[in-house]
Design an enzyme around this catalytic site. Structure first.
Site, PDB file in Angstrom:
ATOM      1  N   TRP A 125       0.866  -1.191   0.000  1.00 25.39           N
ATOM      2  CA  TRP A 125       0.000   0.000   0.000  1.00 25.39           C
ATOM      3  C   TRP A 125       0.904   1.243   0.000  1.00 25.39           C
ATOM      4  O   TRP A 125       1.860   1.290   0.771  1.00 25.39           O
ATOM      5  CB  TRP A 125      -0.883  -0.026   1.246  1.00 25.39           C
ATOM      6  N   SER A 165      -0.147  -2.054   5.579  1.00 23.16           N
ATOM      7  CA  SER A 165       0.621  -1.897   6.816  1.00 23.16           C
ATOM      8  C   SER A 165       0.098  -2.771   7.944  1.00 23.16           C
ATOM      9  O   SER A 165       0.876  -3.227   8.792  1.00 23.16           O
ATOM     10  CB  SER A 165       0.611  -0.428   7.257  1.00 23.16           C
ATOM     11  N   PHE A 166      -1.209  -3.011   7.956  1.00 23.32           N
ATOM     12  CA  PHE A 166      -1.725  -3.840   9.047  1.00 23.32           C
ATOM     13  C   PHE A 166      -1.093  -5.233   9.027  1.00 23.32           C
ATOM     14  O   PHE A 166      -0.875  -5.838  10.084  1.00 23.32           O
ATOM     15  CB  PHE A 166      -3.258  -3.938   8.979  1.00 23.32           C
ATOM     16  N   GLU A 167      -0.775  -5.715   7.836  1.00 24.62           N
ATOM     17  CA  GLU A 167      -0.201  -7.059   7.705  1.00 24.62           C
ATOM     18  C   GLU A 167       1.289  -7.094   8.086  1.00 24.62           C
ATOM     19  O   GLU A 167       1.900  -8.167   8.130  1.00 24.62           O
ATOM     20  CB  GLU A 167      -0.380  -7.578   6.273  1.00 24.62           C
ATOM     21  N   CYS A 217       3.499   2.766   5.031  1.00 24.26           N
ATOM     22  CA  CYS A 217       3.149   4.184   4.936  1.00 24.26           C
ATOM     23  C   CYS A 217       1.636   4.314   5.027  1.00 24.26           C
ATOM     24  O   CYS A 217       0.917   3.753   4.209  1.00 24.26           O
ATOM     25  CB  CYS A 217       3.647   4.741   3.609  1.00 24.26           C
ATOM     26  N   VAL A 218       1.193   5.009   6.055  1.00 23.50           N
ATOM     27  CA  VAL A 218      -0.240   5.235   6.233  1.00 23.50           C
ATOM     28  C   VAL A 218      -0.504   6.729   6.084  1.00 23.50           C
ATOM     29  O   VAL A 218       0.095   7.550   6.773  1.00 23.50           O
ATOM     30  CB  VAL A 218      -0.728   4.745   7.614  1.00 23.50           C
ATOM     31  N   THR A 246     -11.590   8.992   6.899  1.00 23.08           N
ATOM     32  CA  THR A 246     -12.246   8.129   7.884  1.00 23.08           C
ATOM     33  C   THR A 246     -11.262   7.807   9.015  1.00 23.08           C
ATOM     34  O   THR A 246     -10.055   8.051   8.881  1.00 23.08           O
ATOM     35  CB  THR A 246     -12.680   6.795   7.228  1.00 23.08           C
ATOM     36  N   HIS A 257     -10.022   5.176   9.744  1.00 27.21           N
ATOM     37  CA  HIS A 257      -9.216   3.999   9.418  1.00 27.21           C
ATOM     38  C   HIS A 257      -7.734   4.224   9.749  1.00 27.21           C
ATOM     39  O   HIS A 257      -7.047   3.338  10.261  1.00 27.21           O
ATOM     40  CB  HIS A 257      -9.372   3.682   7.929  1.00 27.21           C
ATOM     41  N   ARG A 283       9.769  12.273   3.420  1.00 30.06           N
ATOM     42  CA  ARG A 283      10.429  11.358   4.363  1.00 30.06           C
ATOM     43  C   ARG A 283      10.888  10.056   3.717  1.00 30.06           C
ATOM     44  O   ARG A 283      11.327   9.142   4.394  1.00 30.06           O
ATOM     45  CB  ARG A 283       9.455  11.065   5.516  1.00 30.06           C
TER      46      ARG A 283
HETATM   47  C1  DLZ Z   1      -7.372  -0.049   4.087  1.00 32.51           C
HETATM   48  C2  DLZ Z   1      -6.150   0.780   4.140  1.00 32.51           C
HETATM   49  C3  DLZ Z   1      -6.226   2.188   4.100  1.00 32.51           C
HETATM   50  C4  DLZ Z   1      -7.531   2.920   4.030  1.00 32.51           C
HETATM   51  N1  DLZ Z   1      -5.137   2.947   4.104  1.00 32.51           N
HETATM   52  C5  DLZ Z   1      -3.918   2.347   4.165  1.00 32.51           C
HETATM   53  C6  DLZ Z   1      -2.737   3.132   4.167  1.00 32.51           C
HETATM   54  O1  DLZ Z   1      -2.737   4.372   4.076  1.00 32.51           O
HETATM   55  N2  DLZ Z   1      -1.561   2.467   4.259  1.00 32.51           N
HETATM   56  C7  DLZ Z   1      -1.465   1.095   4.345  1.00 32.51           C
HETATM   57  O2  DLZ Z   1      -0.345   0.566   4.436  1.00 32.51           O
HETATM   58  N3  DLZ Z   1      -2.586   0.332   4.323  1.00 32.51           N
HETATM   59  C8  DLZ Z   1      -3.790   0.917   4.224  1.00 32.51           C
HETATM   60  N4  DLZ Z   1      -4.909   0.151   4.210  1.00 32.51           N
HETATM   61  C9  DLZ Z   1      -4.770  -1.318   4.141  1.00 32.51           C
HETATM   62  C10 DLZ Z   1      -4.619  -2.000   5.512  1.00 32.51           C
HETATM   63  O3  DLZ Z   1      -3.330  -1.825   6.038  1.00 32.51           O
HETATM   64  C11 DLZ Z   1      -4.882  -3.519   5.347  1.00 32.51           C
HETATM   65  O4  DLZ Z   1      -4.051  -4.019   4.327  1.00 32.51           O
HETATM   66  C12 DLZ Z   1      -6.321  -3.825   4.991  1.00 32.51           C
HETATM   67  O5  DLZ Z   1      -7.201  -3.253   5.926  1.00 32.51           O
HETATM   68  C13 DLZ Z   1      -6.537  -5.349   4.968  1.00 32.51           C
HETATM   69  O6  DLZ Z   1      -7.700  -5.601   4.303  1.00 32.51           O
END
Ligand code: DLZ
Length: 166
Positions: A31, A65-67, A89-90, A95, A97, A136
């Site tokens: 992502w 990133s969650f993974e 990177c988020v 929202t 999220h 960054r």
């Molecule tokens: C869903 C989501 C969103 C909205 N934004 C990001 C982000 O900015 N950066 C990132 O690494 N991942 C994002 N994800 C995906 C979540 O990390 C995760 O992969 C999903 O929720 C799994 O279905």
């Protein structure tokens, strides 16, 4: 110190431990790949510049990133690495999220650091917009991948000194 006051790529090489013989796992999120690939490449380059063999660096990609939590956990539990760098990177959206992902990743990676004997380096960029992330990941403020590599090198050679020796 705020990142605005520190270039993420600058470090004192005389204070960085050699990475010779060290094995490093890097897990990175797909992502925002423009950013995470630049962070990953910066980390690899800095590790190699400081003695880590290219063959001793393992890369693994995860969807988001969650993974990173699961990916880093698998690397730690494999026993094959002296340090694991988690890169993501988020970017804040409309929202909540953003907050859930940031909190989840921070808690997950923190837990690994407490429960296992392998340092897990926090390479998650959390920004309000794409420009801040670009700044960054090789832009105006350096590359957080470089900073993560230096941190990994330091943590792999963590040692304790007697206060009298300082
Ligand atoms: C869903 C989501 C969103 C909205 N934004 C990001 C982000 O900015 N950066 C990132 O690494 N991942 C994002 N994800 C995906 C979540 O990390 C995760 O992969 C999903 O929720 C799994 O279905």
């Amino acid at each position: 110190m705020a990142t605005e006051l520190k270039n993420l790529s600058s470090y004192d090489p005389t204070k960085v431990a050699s990475g010779k013989g060290r094995r490093v796992g890097i897990v990175y999120a797909e992502w925002n790949d423009e950013i995470t690939y630049a962070l990953r490449d910066g980390a690899v380059k800095t590790l190699i510049e400081n003695g880590v063999e290219e063959n001793d660096i393992t890369l693994a990609s995860v969807p988001g990133s969650f993974e990173l939590i699961f990916g880093a956990s698998q690397m730690v539990k494999s026993g094959n690495y002296d340090a694991v760098i988690a890169i993501g990177c988020v970017i804040r959206g409309d929202t909540p999220h953003f907050d859930y992902i940031c909190e989840g990743v921070t808690a997950g990676l923190s837990r690994l650091n407490v429960e296992y004997d392998v340092p897990v380096i926090f390479g998650l960029i959390t920004t309000n917009n794409l420009l801040q992330a670009q700044e960054r990941s090789g832009g105006r403020l350096g590359n957080k991948g470089d900073e993560c590599a230096v941190t990994a090198l330091q943590m792999m050679s963590l040692h304790f000194d007697n206060a009298g020796s300082k």
